[in-house]
Write a protein that holds these residues in place. Structure first.
Motif, PDB file in Angstrom:
ATOM      1  N   ASP A   1      -2.880  -8.288  -4.937  1.00 10.82           N
ATOM      2  CA  ASP A   1      -2.401  -8.035  -3.902  1.00 10.82           C
ATOM      3  C   ASP A   1      -0.568  -6.340  -4.240  1.00 10.82           C
ATOM      4  OD1 ASP A   1      -1.569  -7.314  -1.268  1.00 10.82           O
ATOM      5  OD2 ASP A   1      -1.028  -9.346  -1.029  1.00 10.82           O
ATOM      6  N   PHE A   2      -1.686  -5.172  -4.634  1.00 11.58           N
ATOM      7  CA  PHE A   2      -0.271  -4.724  -4.590  1.00 11.58           C
ATOM      8  C   PHE A   2       0.662  -4.594  -4.051  1.00 11.58           C
ATOM      9  CE2 PHE A   2       0.879  -0.597  -5.870  1.00 11.58           C
ATOM     10  CZ  PHE A   2       1.629  -0.497  -7.192  1.00 11.58           C
ATOM     11  N   THR A   3       0.511  -4.725  -2.324  1.00  8.40           N
ATOM     12  CA  THR A   3       1.772  -4.806  -1.818  1.00  8.40           C
ATOM     13  C   THR A   3       2.500  -5.139  -1.885  1.00  8.40           C
ATOM     14  OG1 THR A   3       0.527  -6.486   0.032  1.00  8.40           O
ATOM     15  CG2 THR A   3      -0.302  -4.503   0.302  1.00  8.40           C
ATOM     16  N   ARG A   4       2.278  -6.620  -2.665  1.00  7.27           N
ATOM     17  CA  ARG A   4       3.513  -7.104  -2.849  1.00  7.27           C
ATOM     18  C   ARG A   4       4.579  -6.750  -4.338  1.00  7.27           C
ATOM     19  NH1 ARG A   4       2.444 -12.624  -1.209  1.00  7.27           N
ATOM     20  NH2 ARG A   4       4.267 -13.259  -1.639  1.00  7.27           N
ATOM     21  N   ILE A   5       3.908  -5.900  -4.912  1.00 12.34           N
ATOM     22  CA  ILE A   5       4.313  -4.338  -5.938  1.00 12.34           C
ATOM     23  C   ILE A   5       5.069  -3.788  -5.371  1.00 12.34           C
ATOM     24  CG2 ILE A   5       4.693  -3.962  -7.950  1.00 12.34           C
ATOM     25  CD1 ILE A   5       3.821  -6.812  -8.103  1.00 12.34           C
ATOM     26  N   ALA A   6       4.205  -2.886  -4.182  1.00 13.04           N
ATOM     27  CA  ALA A   6       4.936  -1.862  -3.918  1.00 13.04           C
ATOM     28  C   ALA A   6       6.187  -2.280  -3.374  1.00 13.04           C
ATOM     29  CB  ALA A   6       3.180  -1.101  -3.169  1.00 13.04           C
ATOM     30  N   GLU A   7       6.751  -3.328  -2.507  1.00 16.57           N
ATOM     31  CA  GLU A   7       7.355  -3.622  -1.198  1.00 16.57           C
ATOM     32  C   GLU A   7       8.619  -2.924  -2.570  1.00 16.57           C
ATOM     33  OE1 GLU A   7       7.200  -7.385   0.060  1.00 16.57           O
ATOM     34  OE2 GLU A   7       5.763  -7.054   1.168  1.00 16.57           O
ATOM     35  N   SER A   8       8.660  -3.396  -3.844  1.00 14.32           N
ATOM     36  CA  SER A   8       9.605  -2.619  -4.955  1.00 14.32           C
ATOM     37  C   SER A   8      10.170  -1.683  -5.183  1.00 14.32           C
ATOM     38  CB  SER A   8      10.026  -3.594  -5.612  1.00 14.32           C
ATOM     39  OG  SER A   8       8.690  -3.176  -6.825  1.00 14.32           O
TER      40      SER A   8
ATOM     41  N   ASP B   1      -1.168   0.473  -0.226  1.00 14.23           N
ATOM     42  CA  ASP B   1      -0.701   0.558   1.058  1.00 14.23           C
ATOM     43  C   ASP B   1      -0.076   1.474   1.181  1.00 14.23           C
ATOM     44  OD1 ASP B   1       1.939   0.013   0.031  1.00 14.23           O
ATOM     45  OD2 ASP B   1       1.206  -2.126   1.480  1.00 14.23           O
ATOM     46  N   GLY B   2       0.162   3.066   1.136  1.00 18.25           N
ATOM     47  CA  GLY B   2       1.509   4.309   1.486  1.00 18.25           C
ATOM     48  C   GLY B   2       2.251   3.943   1.102  1.00 18.25           C
TER      49      GLY B   2
ATOM     50  N   ALA C   1      -9.525   0.749  -3.268  1.00 15.95           N
ATOM     51  CA  ALA C   1      -9.019  -0.918  -2.981  1.00 15.95           C
ATOM     52  C   ALA C   1      -9.294  -1.389  -2.013  1.00 15.95           C
ATOM     53  CB  ALA C   1      -7.971  -2.049  -3.133  1.00 15.95           C
ATOM     54  N   ARG C   2     -10.593  -1.359  -1.039  1.00 21.48           N
ATOM     55  CA  ARG C   2     -10.046  -2.149   0.160  1.00 21.48           C
ATOM     56  C   ARG C   2      -9.117  -2.095   0.301  1.00 21.48           C
ATOM     57  NH1 ARG C   2     -14.514  -3.237   3.473  1.00 21.48           N
ATOM     58  NH2 ARG C   2     -16.320  -2.306   1.243  1.00 21.48           N
ATOM     59  N   ASN C   3      -8.631  -3.747   0.181  1.00 23.84           N
ATOM     60  CA  ASN C   3      -8.052  -4.892   0.807  1.00 23.84           C
ATOM     61  C   ASN C   3      -5.977  -3.591   0.807  1.00 23.84           C
ATOM     62  OD1 ASN C   3      -7.290  -4.789  -2.422  1.00 23.84           O
ATOM     63  ND2 ASN C   3      -5.526  -6.541  -2.455  1.00 23.84           N
ATOM     64  N   LEU C   4      -6.240  -2.087   0.127  1.00 26.52           N
ATOM     65  CA  LEU C   4      -5.231  -2.007   0.302  1.00 26.52           C
ATOM     66  C   LEU C   4      -5.417  -0.678   1.422  1.00 26.52           C
ATOM     67  CD1 LEU C   4      -3.948  -1.242  -4.302  1.00 26.52           C
ATOM     68  CD2 LEU C   4      -3.119  -3.154  -2.361  1.00 26.52           C
ATOM     69  N   VAL C   5      -6.698  -0.390   1.180  1.00 29.88           N
ATOM     70  CA  VAL C   5      -6.588   0.392   2.571  1.00 29.88           C
ATOM     71  C   VAL C   5      -5.853  -0.081   3.751  1.00 29.88           C
ATOM     72  CG1 VAL C   5      -8.690   1.689   4.067  1.00 29.88           C
ATOM     73  CG2 VAL C   5      -8.274   1.829   0.960  1.00 29.88           C
TER      74      VAL C   5
END
Length: 271
Positions: free
Chosen positions: A12-19, A46-47, A66-70
């Motif tokens: 779940d790259f969103t958890r990394i992207a937050e940083s 995720d943008g 990745a579908r989940n990131l889209v």
């Protein structure tokens, strides 16, 4: 099928992207005036850069494998009321769903570099960019002493050997390779420029917790831990990563993390 799809959907790259949000904002603010431009954000996650681009008035299409990131990107855009920012699934090495000469700016920050078939990636980025447009890439640099290059280096040392014909994504951080790939897409060396940049990871917890987030949510690190656990070396890998994060942390607070990572910025002017 692109093998990276499974890798990047695994976590779940969103958890990394937050940083990474603050540096995403800063990078986009340095692009100059982009209001009204049609932008392709390739390997967009995720943008982290796509949403700031849209907030500055660009018409943005984000594409990720990745579908989940889209799905996460579309949700973020909807929550912020950004009707000028859409996300869809796609492969950076095969953008068949996009027409040629469409975008004023194609940007890929630590995204397209991970796609297989790098010559196809360069060809596709050039194809969808209009004459007079630009391509901007941010790529991690092999053997660089800063965070992400070292994470990937450590992770690869615990992972199984790559399949035959595999081309490391880190080769996008070598200037000669970049020139060669765009030359194959009929872009002369004179139209390509390079600079070093810094991308900051800011996390409201100690370094060990950011290292743990990479362990749990970052595809390449997750892959390395899967292999390390099978070989009884997971604890060794954990210790190496925690040491790396602790050593590179520059936050003055014991309860926060701030780490800078160096990258190669590539600019291609298609005049």
């Amino acid at each position: 099928m692109n093998p990276n799809k499974e890798l990047w959907e695994k976590g779940d790259f969103t958890r990394i992207a937050e940083s990474m949000r603050e540096s995403g904002d800063a990078l986009v603010s340095g692009l100059g005036s982009i209001k009204g431009l049609k932008i392709l954000d390739l390997g967009c996650g995720d943008g982290t850069t796509a949403l700031p681009e849209a907030k500055l008035g660009a018409d943005v299409l984000g594409i990720d494998i990745a579908r989940n990131l889209v799905e996460a990107g579309n949700k973020r855009a909807e929550e912020e009321g950004l009707t000028n920012c859409k996300f869809q699934e796609g492969d950076a090495s095969d953008l068949h769903q996009l027409e040629s000469d469409t975008f004023d700016l194609v940007i890929s920050i630590f995204g397209a570099m991970f796609a297989p078939r790098p010559f196809y990636v360069a060809k596709e980025m050039v194809r969808v960019t209009r004459t007079g447009g630009r391509i901007i890439m941010g790529n991690w640099i092999p053997n660089d002493p800063t965070l992400v290059a070292q994470i990937l280096k450590i992770s690869s040392s615990y992972s199984p050997p790559p399949p035959e014909g595999f081309i490391s994504p880190m080769t996008w951080g070598i200037e000669d390779n970049v020139v060669e790939r765009f030359a194959a897409a009929n872009v002369s060396k004179e139209k390509i420029s390079f600079a070093r940049g810094a991308y900051n990871f800011n996390f409201p917890s100690p370094p060990s917790e950011l290292a743990d987030a990479f362990r749990k949510y970052y595809g390449p690190t997750m892959h390395a831990f899967d292999a390390a656990e099978m070989n009884g070396r997971a604890d060794d890998l954990r210790k190496e990563l925690e040491s790396l994060f602790n050593t590179q942390n520059r936050s003055l607070s014991e309860m926060a993390t701030s780490i800078s990572a160096t990258f190669l910025r590539v600019t291609v002017d298609l005049n």
